[in-house]
Design an enzyme around this catalytic site. Sequence first.
Site, PDB file in Angstrom:
ATOM      1  N   GLY A   1      46.901  38.114  49.331  1.00 54.02           N
ATOM      2  CA  GLY A   1      45.947  38.077  48.209  1.00 54.02           C
ATOM      3  C   GLY A   1      46.623  37.501  46.975  1.00 54.02           C
ATOM      4  O   GLY A   1      46.356  37.925  45.851  1.00 54.02           O
TER       5      GLY A   1
ATOM      6  N   GLN B   1      43.394  38.749  41.414  1.00 52.18           N
ATOM      7  CA  GLN B   1      43.656  39.213  40.054  1.00 52.18           C
ATOM      8  C   GLN B   1      45.079  39.731  39.890  1.00 52.18           C
ATOM      9  O   GLN B   1      45.760  39.402  38.922  1.00 52.18           O
ATOM     10  CB  GLN B   1      42.656  40.323  39.675  1.00 52.18           C
ATOM     11  CG  GLN B   1      42.672  40.660  38.194  1.00 52.18           C
ATOM     12  CD  GLN B   1      42.156  42.059  37.883  1.00 52.18           C
ATOM     13  OE1 GLN B   1      41.919  42.874  38.777  1.00 52.18           O
ATOM     14  NE2 GLN B   1      41.989  42.342  36.609  1.00 52.18           N
TER      15      GLN B   1
ATOM     16  N   ASP C   1      45.483  36.133  56.589  1.00 51.54           N
ATOM     17  CA  ASP C   1      44.243  36.913  56.642  1.00 51.54           C
ATOM     18  C   ASP C   1      44.592  38.260  57.264  1.00 51.54           C
ATOM     19  O   ASP C   1      45.090  38.312  58.397  1.00 51.54           O
ATOM     20  CB  ASP C   1      43.213  36.154  57.492  1.00 51.54           C
ATOM     21  CG  ASP C   1      41.848  36.845  57.491  1.00 51.54           C
ATOM     22  OD1 ASP C   1      41.786  38.075  57.266  1.00 51.54           O
ATOM     23  OD2 ASP C   1      40.848  36.147  57.720  1.00 51.54           O
TER      24      ASP C   1
ATOM     25  N   TYR D   1      34.143  51.492  48.416  1.00 51.57           N
ATOM     26  CA  TYR D   1      35.461  51.162  47.877  1.00 51.57           C
ATOM     27  C   TYR D   1      36.338  52.411  47.853  1.00 51.57           C
ATOM     28  O   TYR D   1      37.480  52.408  48.316  1.00 51.57           O
ATOM     29  CB  TYR D   1      35.279  50.598  46.464  1.00 51.57           C
ATOM     30  CG  TYR D   1      36.562  50.184  45.778  1.00 51.57           C
ATOM     31  CD1 TYR D   1      37.230  49.034  46.158  1.00 51.57           C
ATOM     32  CD2 TYR D   1      37.079  50.943  44.725  1.00 51.57           C
ATOM     33  CE1 TYR D   1      38.387  48.645  45.512  1.00 51.57           C
ATOM     34  CE2 TYR D   1      38.231  50.553  44.069  1.00 51.57           C
ATOM     35  CZ  TYR D   1      38.880  49.403  44.468  1.00 51.57           C
ATOM     36  OH  TYR D   1      40.032  49.027  43.822  1.00 51.57           O
TER      37      TYR D   1
ATOM     38  N   LYS E   1      39.719  53.481  49.883  1.00 51.43           N
ATOM     39  CA  LYS E   1      40.969  53.735  49.146  1.00 51.43           C
ATOM     40  C   LYS E   1      41.575  55.087  49.543  1.00 51.43           C
ATOM     41  O   LYS E   1      42.787  55.201  49.724  1.00 51.43           O
ATOM     42  CB  LYS E   1      40.741  53.635  47.632  1.00 51.43           C
ATOM     43  CG  LYS E   1      40.566  52.207  47.149  1.00 51.43           C
ATOM     44  CD  LYS E   1      41.806  51.358  47.401  1.00 51.43           C
ATOM     45  CE  LYS E   1      41.612  49.884  47.191  1.00 51.43           C
ATOM     46  NZ  LYS E   1      42.731  49.053  47.668  1.00 51.43           N
TER      47      LYS E   1
HETATM   48  N1  SER Z   1      39.079  47.841  39.004  1.00 47.73           N
HETATM   49  C1  SER Z   1      38.556  48.391  40.225  1.00 47.73           C
HETATM   50  C2  SER Z   1      37.091  48.309  40.263  1.00 47.73           C
HETATM   51  O1  SER Z   1      36.481  48.428  39.232  1.00 47.73           O
HETATM   52  C3  SER Z   1      38.971  49.821  40.366  1.00 47.73           C
HETATM   53  O2  SER Z   1      40.138  49.920  41.060  1.00 47.73           O
HETATM   54  O3  SER Z   1      36.537  48.196  41.314  1.00 47.73           O
END
Ligand code: SER
Length: 343
Positions: free
Chosen positions: A33, A37, A79, A168, A172
């Site tokens: 990656g 960001q 990947d 998400y 995590k």
């Molecule tokens: N910055 C991330 C998000 O907003 C949080 O880990 O998804």
Amino acid sequence: MDFLWIIYKKIAIFVNQYLNCLLQSMKNVLVIGSTGQIGSELTMKIRREIPGSTVVAGYIPGAEPKGELLESGPSALADVRDAAGLAAIVEQYKIDTIYNLAALLSAVAERKPLLAWDIQMNGLLNILEVAREKGVAVFTPSSIGSFGPETPHDGTPQDTIQRPRSMYGVTKVSTELLSDYYFYKYGVDTRAVRFPGLISYVTLPGGGTTDYAVEVYYSAVKEEEFVCPIAPGTYMDMMYMPDALQAAVNLMQADPSRLRHRNAFNIAAMSFEPEQLFAKIREYIPSLRVRYEVDPVRQAIANSWPNSMDDSCAREEWDWKPSYGLDEMTRDMIKHLKIKLGI
Ligand code: SER
């Protein structure tokens, strides 16, 4: 006999864990990656700051490295869903450390939950398997997103309730558990932090709940009205990218004998709600105009996340300490964005 065999295996795993950790040197690093960001800046930081390191910039089709990132070191198609491809890179470059930064952020993951699971979980499993076979250390970030509505929101402790309701968040928490499992079971040197919302002028985040705190700086500098998707009064932990990168490097170089936790450490730098951020930006750009158009998906996620985390374990176990608060970050963001945007 069985008993002796179990003892033998336990001792072997223990020795393996500590040898792996002590030998950890971060010479040959794979950043998966690398154009994202965090990856775009982390790759360059390690190339610049760790003498003798080779950092392979891992990318996926459509997100190839360009410019300095491409020219300053090797790059490879990486990947996370391609286990054989990952093993080949690890073999070719004698990789000792993987930064696994492949992830769909929270708002996008709600729209594409199966893809998020595939990248975040099946991808992680591929990485951990390669790491187990080849003795590689792995950093896969967790997030404030790993917490949920039942988590204590103020001074969120290191060890507490984690019952997130976003995909998400589910990935995590699972990342934390699976990474710890590979450490305790196989001695794989897994370590991670729970990142707050990350703010940077280099590469935009893609579809997170905390993105507003980056985007408002662009609007302010361009003197455009900012439409805020998060309601006033919504506190979240945030961090300036240089601190986040330093945490990622310092944790992987920390003395393993001091680590009582592994996956993943709370780290904190500042906590604010939108109005506080806008007031701070207006100290430097008084013309900032804001209108609220709250996004219900992002707002529900934000409401379930901590207001502010307690990062004392990271401070005690590997000397974590942020350098940037809201004021220092705001001055630096505005200065660099003006240069970047030619304003
Ligand atoms: N910055 C991330 C998000 O907003 C949080 O880990 O998804």
